[in-house]
Design a protein around this motif. Structure first.
Motif, short mmCIF file in Angstrom:
data_model
loop_
_atom_site.label_atom_id
_atom_site.label_comp_id
_atom_site.label_asym_id
_atom_site.label_seq_id
_atom_site.Cartn_x
_atom_site.Cartn_y
_atom_site.Cartn_z
N UNK A 154 -32.26 13.48 9.33
CA UNK A 154 -32.66 13.54 10.63
C UNK A 154 -34.17 14.08 11.02
N UNK A 155 -34.15 15.63 10.54
CA UNK A 155 -35.54 15.96 10.65
C UNK A 155 -36.76 15.40 10.13
N UNK A 156 -36.35 14.95 8.89
CA UNK A 156 -37.32 14.19 8.26
C UNK A 156 -38.11 12.81 9.18
N UNK A 157 -36.92 12.06 9.59
CA UNK A 157 -37.07 11.07 10.42
C UNK A 157 -38.10 11.44 11.69
N UNK A 158 -37.69 12.46 12.28
CA UNK A 158 -38.21 13.09 13.50
C UNK A 158 -39.87 13.39 13.21
N UNK A 159 -39.89 13.85 11.97
CA UNK A 159 -41.17 14.51 11.48
C UNK A 159 -42.09 13.23 11.25
N UNK A 160 -41.25 12.13 10.61
CA UNK A 160 -42.07 10.82 10.42
C UNK A 160 -42.55 10.07 11.61
N UNK A 161 -41.85 10.12 12.63
CA UNK A 161 -42.10 9.56 13.69
C UNK A 161 -43.20 10.28 14.51
N UNK A 162 -43.13 11.53 14.61
CA UNK A 162 -44.34 12.16 15.32
C UNK A 162 -45.59 12.09 14.61
N UNK A 163 -45.44 12.01 13.26
CA UNK A 163 -46.64 12.02 12.32
C UNK A 163 -47.17 10.56 12.53
N UNK B 93 0.88 -1.33 -0.03
CA UNK B 93 0.15 -0.04 -0.23
C UNK B 93 0.87 1.43 -0.08
N UNK B 94 0.57 2.16 -0.93
CA UNK B 94 1.36 3.32 -0.95
C UNK B 94 0.57 4.50 -0.54
N UNK B 95 -0.73 4.49 -0.57
CA UNK B 95 -1.71 5.70 -0.32
C UNK B 95 -3.03 5.16 -0.54
N UNK B 96 -3.98 6.15 -0.25
CA UNK B 96 -5.32 5.97 -0.24
C UNK B 96 -5.94 7.47 -1.05
N UNK B 97 -6.76 7.05 -2.10
CA UNK B 97 -7.53 8.10 -2.78
C UNK B 97 -8.70 8.17 -2.37
N UNK B 98 -9.38 9.24 -1.85
CA UNK B 98 -10.76 9.42 -1.26
C UNK B 98 -11.46 10.48 -2.02
N UNK B 99 -12.62 10.18 -2.40
CA UNK B 99 -13.64 11.07 -2.74
C UNK B 99 -14.46 11.29 -1.78
N UNK B 100 -14.64 12.68 -1.55
CA UNK B 100 -15.74 13.06 -0.29
C UNK B 100 -16.73 13.71 -0.96
N UNK B 101 -18.20 13.76 -0.45
CA UNK B 101 -19.18 14.68 -0.77
C UNK B 101 -19.87 15.33 0.72
N UNK B 102 -19.97 16.55 0.72
CA UNK B 102 -20.50 17.03 1.80
C UNK B 102 -22.07 16.87 1.95
N UNK B 103 -22.42 16.06 3.04
CA UNK B 103 -23.64 15.52 3.16
C UNK B 103 -24.36 16.19 4.41
N UNK B 104 -23.80 17.24 4.79
CA UNK B 104 -24.26 17.98 6.31
C UNK B 104 -25.86 18.40 6.09
N UNK B 105 -25.92 18.85 4.91
CA UNK B 105 -27.44 19.39 4.92
C UNK B 105 -28.34 18.07 4.84
N UNK B 106 -27.80 17.40 4.00
CA UNK B 106 -28.90 16.10 3.35
C UNK B 106 -28.93 15.31 4.84
N UNK B 107 -27.98 15.29 5.52
CA UNK B 107 -28.17 14.34 7.02
C UNK B 107 -29.20 14.98 7.79
N UNK B 108 -28.75 16.29 7.91
CA UNK B 108 -29.75 17.09 9.04
C UNK B 108 -31.07 16.88 8.37
#
Length: 572
Positions: A320-329, A302-317
């Motif tokens: 989470x909000x959607x799951x909370x809403x669904x549970x309450x609903x 192994x000489x290294x790792x190539x990583x491809x990343x995506x910002x999912x902060x908004x999507x995760x939140x």
């Protein structure tokens, strides 16, 4: 060489001849005068002996100096040659003789031009003419032939002086610059690679996702502009920094929260997908989804790792909000009709499928999709030009990419299930021989022209194992044999008291010896099958399936002759 005795005899003869021609005083000497004369002769004799001793010492000193000069001349690290005005070699040191691969006795009085091609000899002739005119032979390069083999590039330079006879001669030095030229070539290659690296960096800077390259010590070696902008750093601030210490949020993998991902453990296990928190320069925390690809060196390390990343902060939140809403609903609509509940569950399943598809498409499925899109564009172009016959090739590429697309999905689904540990062993008793024959029958659609499968079974036939997992193992090995071979495939199975043994033999491409140690690594593919489609996960999945059974897999392979894969599963 004349010895000292003959030399003394000659000197005495000359002295007697000179004395005989010199008039002598015939007067008789007295005894006192004779004694005085003898005293003076003895003094003169001692003086002569002392002078002779000094001369001998001076001669020895000159001989030492001459030997030192000879050593310095002959054993200098650079070849030295003395040429006369005709270009003939008057003298040459041992280093130059070694460069020309010829004995010194065979080269004296020969022209130096005899050791080069006509064009090179012409260049030397012109340079020597200028040197004898100007007194200096300016540095230039020549291709000089060796007496026994090949040739070598040489740097030649020198000065013009006069010998003891007043004749002009050129004292030149000759240095083999083969390594210098190779260094120039390497420098040019390095510059070309640097230019290529800059081009790649420009392309990566245009990418909409973060690309990050870390070495085996987790230090950042490359990051694109998207990553710099997202994390709020200049590129120079990130290069060389330890990825975990500098950017990864400390809570990732913390013991106080087992739901968080242990980042270093995942990296060491070469996890293909993971999520984590990243700390930005302004203190903000982002939730990133990463896809990691391990980079291997020529030796498979192994000489290294190539990583491809995506910002999912908004999507995760939002999720989470959607799951909370669904549970309450769900709490509020418990008394509503079953049709409405089913509709909500269907909507949730669609959202989950959409989320999973986006995750996979953003990582592993871009290549076949890109091929499909490029082929469609070319088909449209050919159709607009009326060149319909040229579309068939690209239609075939689209079909191949779709098949590749499906194989990638199957491989990643199996790998995902193994990673999550959600595969359970469900044993049942079944007859092995018809079981394997049924698998072979299902594979007939993949047979190439002239290709066939021969199956033999020995021993007992009843087996108590999970047939679904065993089927996946055999399918993976058999599809590899069909893919990399054009001839007969031999399948053998046997059941003994304590183990099941299955052997699959092909006469295909074989596996290069240097690639064999990494054959069961995820995403690894041998260099001689890189042109054949595949995910590089098949054998890795087989090995991990066998681990569930407590079994193992072995293989033998000869490049160009084929491979034999053998699996053994304990059945006690």
């Amino acid at each position: 060489m004349v010895d000292k005795g003959s030399r003394s005899s000659n000197l005495r003869s000359k002295a007697e001849a000179k004395v005989s021609t010199t008039p002598s005083d015939q007067s008789e000497l007295t005894v006192d005068q004779a004694k005085e004369l003898m005293q003076e002769l003895e003094v003169h004799q001692v003086e002569l002996e002392m002078q002779n001793q000094e001369l001998r010492e001076a001669q020895h000193h000159l001989e030492d100096i001459r030997d030192q000069y000879t050593d310095l001349f002959d054993f200098a690290p650079i070849g030295y040659i003395i040429l006369n005005e005709k270009g003939l070699i008057d003298n040459i040191n041992l280093t130059a003789c070694s460069l020309l691969a010829i004995n010194r006795t065979k080269i004296i009085k020969r022209p130096l031009s005899a050791f080069m091609e006509v064009n090179e000899a012409h260049i030397l002739f012109i340079k020597l003419q200028e040197a004898f005119k100007n007194g200096v032979l300016k540095p230039f390069e020549l291709e000089i032939k060796r007496n026994d083999r090949g040739s070598f590039p040489a740097l030649v330079q020198g000065t013009v002086t006069k010998n003891i006879k007043g004749q002009l001669q050129c004292r030149l030095s000759m240095q083999d610059i083969t390594e210098v030229r190779q260094a120039r070539i390497l420098q040019q290659q390095h510059k070309a690679l640097q230019n290529e690296k800059e081009k790649i960096q420009q392309y990566l800077d245009l990418a909409p996702v973060v690309f990050l390259l870390t070495d085996k010590e987790h230090k950042i070696q490359m990051i694109n502009q998207k990553g710099c902008n997202l994390f709020g750093y200049e590129r120079v601030e990130l290069l060389g920094q330890n990825w975990f210490d500098f950017l990864i949020y400390e809570e990732n993998g913390g013991e106080d929260d087992p739901s968080l991902i242990d980042f270093e453990r995942k990296i060491k296990l070469l996890a293909p997908e993971l999520e984590c928190k990243v700390r930005c320069k302004n203190g903000e925390e982002l939730i990133m989804s990463w896809h990691n690809t391990t980079l291997l060196g020529k030796n498979g390390d192994q000489i290294g790792i190539l990583s491809a990343g995506e910002d999912i902060t908004v999507r995760t939140k939002l999720e989470e909000d959607k799951q909370t809403y669904t549970d309450n609903l769900e709490l509020k609509i418990q008394e509503r009709t079953k049709e409405l509940i089913k509709a909500l569950e269907a909507e949730k399943r669609i959202n989950d499928l959409k989320s999973n598809f986006i995750t996979i498409a953003s990582h592993e499925l871009r290549t076949p999709i890109t091929i499909v899109m490029s082929s469609i564009i070319l088909i449209e172009r050919y159709n607009s030009l009326g060149q319909y016959d040229k579309s068939n090739k690209h239609i075939a590429r689209i079909k191949s990419s779709v098949d590749h697309f499906v194989n990638i999905l199957d491989d990643f689904l199996s790998l995902h299930q193994l990673d999550k540990g959600i595969i359970q062993i469900n044993k049942e008793v079944f007859d092995l021989e018809p079981f394997v024959q049924e698998i072979i029958a299902d594979m007939k659609g993949l047979l190439k022209k002239g290709q066939h499968i021969v199956y033999q079974h020995t021993g007992s036939k009843k087996l108590n194992l999970d047939p679904k997992i065993l089927r996946n193992i055999i399918l993976n090995l058999l599809s590899n044999a069909l893919k990399y071979s054009n001839d007969q495939i031999n399948v053998k199975s046997s059941i003994r008291l304590d183990h099941l043994k299955i052997t699959i033999e092909d006469q295909g491409l074989g596996i290069p010896e240097e690639d064999q140690e990494n054959l069961f690594s995820s995403f690894f593919r041998a260099r001689n099958v890189e042109h054949i489609q595949g995910t590089g996960l098949g054998l890795s999945i087989v090995q991990r399936y066998l681990e569930l059974f407590g079994g193992n897999i072995k293989f033998k392979s000869v490049l160009g002759k084929g491979s034999i894969f053998t699996i053994i599963i304990p059945i006690s």
